[in-house]
Write a protein that holds these residues in place. Structure first.
Motif, PDB file in Angstrom:
ATOM      1  N   VAL A 321       0.841  -1.203   0.000  1.00 33.98           N
ATOM      2  CA  VAL A 321       0.000   0.000   0.000  1.00 33.98           C
ATOM      3  C   VAL A 321       0.876   1.254   0.000  1.00 33.98           C
ATOM      4  CG1 VAL A 321      -1.655   1.357   1.341  1.00 33.98           C
ATOM      5  CG2 VAL A 321      -1.990  -1.106   1.072  1.00 33.98           C
ATOM      6  N   GLY A 322       1.885   1.252   0.879  1.00 36.70           N
ATOM      7  CA  GLY A 322       2.793   2.389   0.930  1.00 36.70           C
ATOM      8  C   GLY A 322       3.559   2.572  -0.370  1.00 36.70           C
ATOM      9  N   THR A 324       2.584   1.794  -3.365  1.00 35.89           N
ATOM     10  CA  THR A 324       1.680   2.360  -4.365  1.00 35.89           C
ATOM     11  C   THR A 324       1.546   3.870  -4.196  1.00 35.89           C
ATOM     12  OG1 THR A 324       0.429   0.281  -4.435  1.00 35.89           O
ATOM     13  CG2 THR A 324      -0.659   2.251  -5.290  1.00 35.89           C
ATOM     14  N   ALA A 325       1.399   4.317  -2.960  1.00 38.36           N
ATOM     15  CA  ALA A 325       1.273   5.752  -2.693  1.00 38.36           C
ATOM     16  C   ALA A 325       2.539   6.501  -3.110  1.00 38.36           C
ATOM     17  CB  ALA A 325       0.988   5.980  -1.208  1.00 38.36           C
ATOM     18  N   ILE A 326       3.696   5.914  -2.862  1.00 35.50           N
ATOM     19  CA  ILE A 326       4.956   6.571  -3.226  1.00 35.50           C
ATOM     20  C   ILE A 326       5.099   6.660  -4.745  1.00 35.50           C
ATOM     21  CG2 ILE A 326       7.470   6.386  -3.107  1.00 35.50           C
ATOM     22  CD1 ILE A 326       7.097   5.062  -0.358  1.00 35.50           C
ATOM     23  N   VAL A 328       2.696   6.936  -6.948  1.00 34.50           N
ATOM     24  CA  VAL A 328       1.808   8.014  -7.416  1.00 34.50           C
ATOM     25  C   VAL A 328       2.449   9.372  -7.140  1.00 34.50           C
ATOM     26  CG1 VAL A 328      -0.434   9.107  -7.082  1.00 34.50           C
ATOM     27  CG2 VAL A 328      -0.270   6.612  -7.184  1.00 34.50           C
ATOM     28  N   ALA A 329       3.034   9.523  -5.936  1.00 39.56           N
ATOM     29  CA  ALA A 329       3.703  10.788  -5.609  1.00 39.56           C
ATOM     30  C   ALA A 329       4.878  11.051  -6.540  1.00 39.56           C
ATOM     31  CB  ALA A 329       4.178  10.755  -4.154  1.00 39.56           C
ATOM     32  N   GLY A 355       9.435   3.650  -4.337  1.00 40.63           N
ATOM     33  CA  GLY A 355       8.169   2.949  -4.511  1.00 40.63           C
ATOM     34  C   GLY A 355       8.355   1.593  -5.163  1.00 40.63           C
ATOM     35  N   ALA A 415       0.703   6.942 -13.186  1.00 40.75           N
ATOM     36  CA  ALA A 415       0.072   7.052 -11.865  1.00 40.75           C
ATOM     37  C   ALA A 415      -1.257   6.293 -11.840  1.00 40.75           C
ATOM     38  CB  ALA A 415      -0.155   8.522 -11.518  1.00 40.75           C
ATOM     39  N   LEU A 419      -2.388   2.789  -9.477  1.00 39.42           N
ATOM     40  CA  LEU A 419      -3.581   2.657  -8.650  1.00 39.42           C
ATOM     41  C   LEU A 419      -4.394   1.405  -8.968  1.00 39.42           C
ATOM     42  CD1 LEU A 419      -4.732   6.391  -8.614  1.00 39.42           C
ATOM     43  CD2 LEU A 419      -3.722   5.107  -6.719  1.00 39.42           C
ATOM     44  N   VAL A 422      -4.815  -1.400  -6.279  1.00 36.13           N
ATOM     45  CA  VAL A 422      -5.593  -1.184  -5.051  1.00 36.13           C
ATOM     46  C   VAL A 422      -6.688  -2.231  -4.847  1.00 36.13           C
ATOM     47  CG1 VAL A 422      -7.144   0.421  -3.862  1.00 36.13           C
ATOM     48  CG2 VAL A 422      -5.045   1.264  -4.931  1.00 36.13           C
TER      49      VAL A 422
END
Length: 439
Positions: A321-322, A324-326, A328-329, A355, A415, A419, A422
């Motif tokens: 999860v982390g 994936t967020a990185i 996207v950032a 990421g 990006a 996602l 998810v």
């Protein structure tokens, strides 16, 4: 998570003897990790040089960003070519055979590229990059070799040690490309980029030699002996697909690894050209690209031990999860940067690497812990096959996207792809438990 089996009794001695005690297994694992550490340094240096020069070489030969992205994607995704025979070799001869085969194919790739440079033949150069990508495959497979004999509570950490070792070679590799070019030109002369290819070939030969001599006893074959699966039937990539289809944890790991790899390759492959197009002096592009990609590769590998420790303590799902967020950032930072804003591009590329590290270590621990030693080569091979195909898809798509819509739109697209993992992470799967839960 599979139940452990007692070690079968044996009277054999030497490097192929079955470990009698946990102490024997620990001793063998330490030797395995030392050997893999050394090979990842050498192999990482080769991969770093290849990443730095790939897009620039092909664009110089063709004048097209599309073809440049294709060559870069085939380099990272070349594992799709070798994974099927490599799994068969690994099933028969263990990790030692499969890894050495990957680096041997990479050596053949360097020879093809050198010939293509002398012939000024771009299609042949692209074919050579496809073969050269076998080095990337072998480096990724090494993380699984590190997990074969790892204690369950430290599987993520042992995986991460080998991933981290690549830092020492890969960070320096892009910068070494320019040094190799100057040295080759001074000693032998000839066309540009031949020096880089020769350096990659020499490094891959050395890596294969270290594997053949020192990766003994073989970690996969030893794990099968300990688990009593030495007589298990040989499996293929098709068996790995069936395992992933039936096992939600494996399926999630495969998807997470593939999407993370897609995003990393898609953005990274076109960053060199994005930087070059914004420079007043394009001749300095290789130096600037080398520094930025070196830092990006550092992001991929340098914090891997931290990621591995988080996997051991918290489990794979939070790490994925982390990651994936990185990702996207990273796409947001890099995609919003002008081509001459090297600082922001560098930050985005470092985040991109971090990421990718979270997705790669987390997914590898998830897949390895969800199957038995007999199932590992086919399942892990299938995962790396999907990763290779994802990398090729990313490179093939990234060139036209940049050529017609720009680098920023490429980052938006990547990006969105990130996602897509998810729904799999939100679904239920019985993955390996964190260390504190399984103690």
């Amino acid at each position: 998570m599979t139940a452990s089996h007692p070690s079968p009794p044996t009277t054999r001695t030497g490097v192929n003897a079955v470990p009698r005690t946990p102490t024997d297994t620990t001793r063998i694992q330490k030797r395995v990790l030392r050997t893999l550490f050394a090979t990842q340094v050498l192999g990482g240096l080769a991969v770093g040089i290849g990443i730095a020069v790939g897009a620039l070489l092909v664009e110089d030969m063709t004048g097209s960003s599309t073809y440049a992205g294709l060559a870069q994607s085939l380099f990272v995704g070349g594992s799709a070519l070798v994974v099927v025979p490599a799994v068969r070799i690994t099933e028969r001869f263990g990790r030692r055979g499969g890894l050495a085969f990957g680096y041997a194919c990479a050596v053949a790739g360097t020879l093809v590229i050198i010939a293509a440079i002398h012939l000024d033949n771009a299609p042949v150069a692209v074919l050579g990059y496809f073969l050269l990508g076998s080095a990337s495959f072998a480096g990724l497979q090494s993380r699984y070799a590190a997990a074969d004999l790892a204690p369950e509570a430290r599987r993520g950490s042992h995986l991460a040690i080998v991933v981290w070792a690549t830092t020492l070679g890969s960070v320096v590799g892009p910068s070494v490309a320019g040094l190799a070019e100057r040295a080759w030109a001074a000693w032998f002369g000839g066309p540009e980029y031949v020096g880089s290819m020769a350096a990659i070939g020499i490094l891959c030969v050395l890596t294969a030699a270290v594997i053949g001599v020192f990766l003994r006893p073989d970690p996969l074959l030893t794990a099968r002996q300990i688990s009593g699966e030495t007589d298990a039937p040989r499996r293929s990539i098709a068996d790995g697909f069936r395992t992933a289809k039936a096992n939600p944890a494996v399926r999630t790991g495969v998807v997470a690894a593939a999407l993370g790899h897609f995003v990393m390759v898609g953005v990274m492959a076109m960053t060199a050209l994005h930087i070059k197009h914004g420079m007043a002096d394009p001749d300095q592009a290789l130096t600037v690209v080398g520094v930025i990609l070196g830092l990006h590769i550092g992001g991929m590998y340098a914090l891997a031990p931290v990621v591995g420790r988080l996997v051991d303590r918290r489990g794979s799902r939070p790490v994925l999860v982390g990651g994936t967020a990185i990702l996207v950032a990273a796409c947001a930072v890099a995609g919003s940067a002008p081509s001459d804003d090297h600082v922001r591009i560098t930050i985005g590329l470092i985040l991109l690497g971090l990421g990718w590290s979270a997705m790669t270590v987390g997914s590898a621990a998830l897949v390895t812990g969800a199957v038995t030693p007999a199932q590992r080569p086919s399942t892990q091979g299938f995962s790396d096959l999907v990763m290779g195909l994802a990398a090729m898809g990313a490179g093939i798509a990234s060139g036209p996207i940049v050529e017609y819509w720009g680098y920023g739109m490429l980052c938006v697209f990547c990006a969105v792809v990130a996602l897509c993992v998810v729904p799999f992470l939100l679904g239920g799967f019985a993955g390996p438990k964190p260390a504190e839960e399984s103690a």
